[in-house]
Design an enzyme around this catalytic site. Structure first.
Site, short mmCIF file in Angstrom:
data_model
loop_
_atom_site.label_atom_id
_atom_site.label_comp_id
_atom_site.label_asym_id
_atom_site.label_seq_id
_atom_site.Cartn_x
_atom_site.Cartn_y
_atom_site.Cartn_z
N ASP A 1 -2.11 2.31 -4.36
CA ASP A 1 -3.32 2.75 -3.98
C ASP A 1 -4.47 1.69 -4.26
OD1 ASP A 1 -2.41 5.00 -3.14
OD2 ASP A 1 -2.68 6.07 -5.02
N HIS B 1 0.89 -1.44 -0.06
CA HIS B 1 0.07 -0.16 -0.11
C HIS B 1 0.78 1.25 0.23
CE1 HIS B 1 -3.45 2.02 -0.07
NE2 HIS B 1 -4.28 1.61 1.09
#
Length: 507
Positions: free
Chosen positions: A482, A478
């Site tokens: 995204d 992450h």
């Protein structure tokens, strides 16, 4: 005549070393191949043998100095008569050599082969031959185990395996000696005599050094111990005669917290009758590496997993329609992995973040796809890499997967075949997994988990139909990917598999 003593080749990517210890001093008489000094690199310890018999006239690089490859360490003045002390050992050595020649064999060293880039040591897993066995040239002598692959060591020549120097379970460095053998059909007795004379000559410097407490540790090790506040008895030396090297200090420091860990969380007491039925087996180097890398991935990446499901009806129909013709033409079976590989390549083009990696404060985008295909083996999980898979056809992909899978199961994969992957596919479905969250393979930013195909009732155009369904899982970092990008990637994989024609039309 003067012979120069120079720094030998130190190994791939190693350009300098530190002079750790001189075993001789100027004026000392030395024999050919007698150890003169020990060099210490950031990976291994290297001993420098004498290139000629004579007298060590001067030392150019003192202990503690940093030297480059082929740098001058010192000089040897050759002499036709080294004096009475040298005459006797030389005579013994000459007789041993004559005995070897009469027996028709010469002593050959069995060395650790090149283990691959960034791999500096291995564990002797199994000796396939024992001392005294007759072997053919290229016949397998032993098997080494690194933290990534197994390496077989063949006999360098036909002859008799003599002394085994590295027993099973020992850790050996790249280029270290594993054993000695006698070439041809020579008897073992002369070889032993030669070993005895050489062994005495080799250990002569140690004999004059007195007790273990008199052994001089490497200067870099002394400095490291002082900085860490360690005493000599807290470190186990692996150098010559128990000499402490820089690596030994690092190992002692890394072992300290590990030794304290069990005290913080001790193993629960085990009843005596249960303990008698337990079996304790040391983890293989491969399993230790798998455990370490998986934990590092969890500790380093901001790992998250997103899920979806795919209707496999169209892929299964296409495969059933063309599998016989495909195998007849290409000589390999048409499986599901080529469809998933193609679908992932298609999705990676749209979401390049999943095919990138973080390097410090930079993001490195890969304009190519080197696909890792996770494969389970009896030794553990390995991930062979198919390079430039984005340029390959279905047939090429299936052939590569089949070949890599077989080499993985046989333990024949090389280091190069498991490096450089940009994205990974893991198929837990072959073991019956219905859903799981795969762990990233650092430094990659994404891994796709495939699962079992299972018939389930689905609502299709207002009607309930039984469809072959598979859950998909994408684990991603992450920090770079995204949520929108991860979901988009998985949706594109789903769309390509539910309508394979999209792959042909690049849609």
């Amino acid at each position: 005549m003067t012979t120069e003593i120079r720094v030998p080749t130190l190994g791939e990517s190693v350009t300098e070393a530190t002079v750790a210890t001189w075993f001789k001093k100027p004026g000392d008489t030395v024999a050919v191949d007698e150890m003169l000094c020990e060099l210490e690199t950031d990976k291994v310890t290297v001993e420098v043998p004498s290139p000629a018999a004579g007298v060590l006239s001067d030392i150019v690089a003192a202990e503690g100095e940093t030297v480059g490859v082929d740098a001058l360490l010192g000089n040897i003045s050759e002499s036709g008569n080294a004096g009475p002390e040298e005459t006797k050992p030389r005579a013994a050595e000459t007789k041993a050599t004559e005995a070897d020649d009469a027996a028709g064999g010469e002593t050959i060293a069995v060395m650790v082969p090149t283990l691959g880039e960034s791999v500096t040591e291995a564990t002797v897993a199994t000796w396939l031959k024992k001392e005294g066995d007759t072997v053919e040239a290229d016949e397998m002598l032993c098997e080494l185990e690194t933290d990534k692959v197994s390496v077989e060591v063949p006999a360098p020549a036909a002859g008799v395996l003599g002394k085994i120097l590295a027993a099973e379970g020992e850790t050996v460095a790249a280029g270290a000696q594993l054993a000695e053998m006698t070439s041809g059909s020579g008897a073992a007795a002369p070889k032993v005599q030669t070993e005895g004379s050489k062994g005495e000559a080799y250990q002569t410097p140690a004999a004059g050094q007195g007790s273990r407490s008199d052994v001089e540790d490497a200067p870099s090790a002394k400095k490291a111990m002082a900085e860490a506040g360690l005493s000599r008895d807290q470190v186990t030396g692996t150098g010559r005669d128990g000499r402490i090297m820089k690596d030994d200090v690092a190992k002692a420091l890394s072992a300290a917290p590990k030794a304290a860990a069990p005290a913080a969380a001790p193993r629960a007491p085990v009843p005596a009758d249960d303990a008698a039925r337990e079996e304790r087996v040391k983890m293989t180097r491969l399993r230790q590496t798998i455990a370490r890398r998986l934990k590092d991935a969890q500790n380093t990446a901001a790992m998250l997993t997103t899920y979806n499901e795919v209707d496999m009806t169209e892929v299964m129909a296409l495969r059933n329609q063309y599998k016989d013709a495909f195998e007849k033409k290409h000589g390999v079976r048409l499986g599901f992995m080529s469809f998933f590989t193609k679908a992932c390549v298609h999705a990676l083009k749209e979401v390049p973040d999943v095919n990138a990696e973080i390097d410090g404060t930079d993001v490195v985008y890969k304009n190519f796809v080197h696909m890792g295909i996770a494969a389970g083996t009896p030794q553990g999980l390995v991930v062979p890499v198919i390079r430039d898979v984005d340029q390959m056809s279905f047939a090429d992909i299936e052939k590569a997967i089949s070949e890599k899978g077989k080499r993985a199961r046989d333990g024949k994969l090389s280091m190069a075949e498991m490096q450089g992957g940009t994205f990974t596919i893991s198929n837990g479905g072959v073991y019956g997994s219905l859903m799981s969250s795969p762990i990233l393979n650092p430094p990659q930013s994404g891994i796709l988990g495939m699962h079992k195909i299972q018939d389930r009732p689905m609502a299709i155009n207002g009607k309930v139909e039984i469809r072959p369904m598979m859950y998909l899982a994408l684990s991603y970092d992450h920090r770079i990917v995204d949520g929108k990008g991860a979901v988009t990637f998985l949706v594109r994989v789903k769309e390509a598999l539910e309508d394979p024609r999209r792959l042909l039309m690049d849609l």
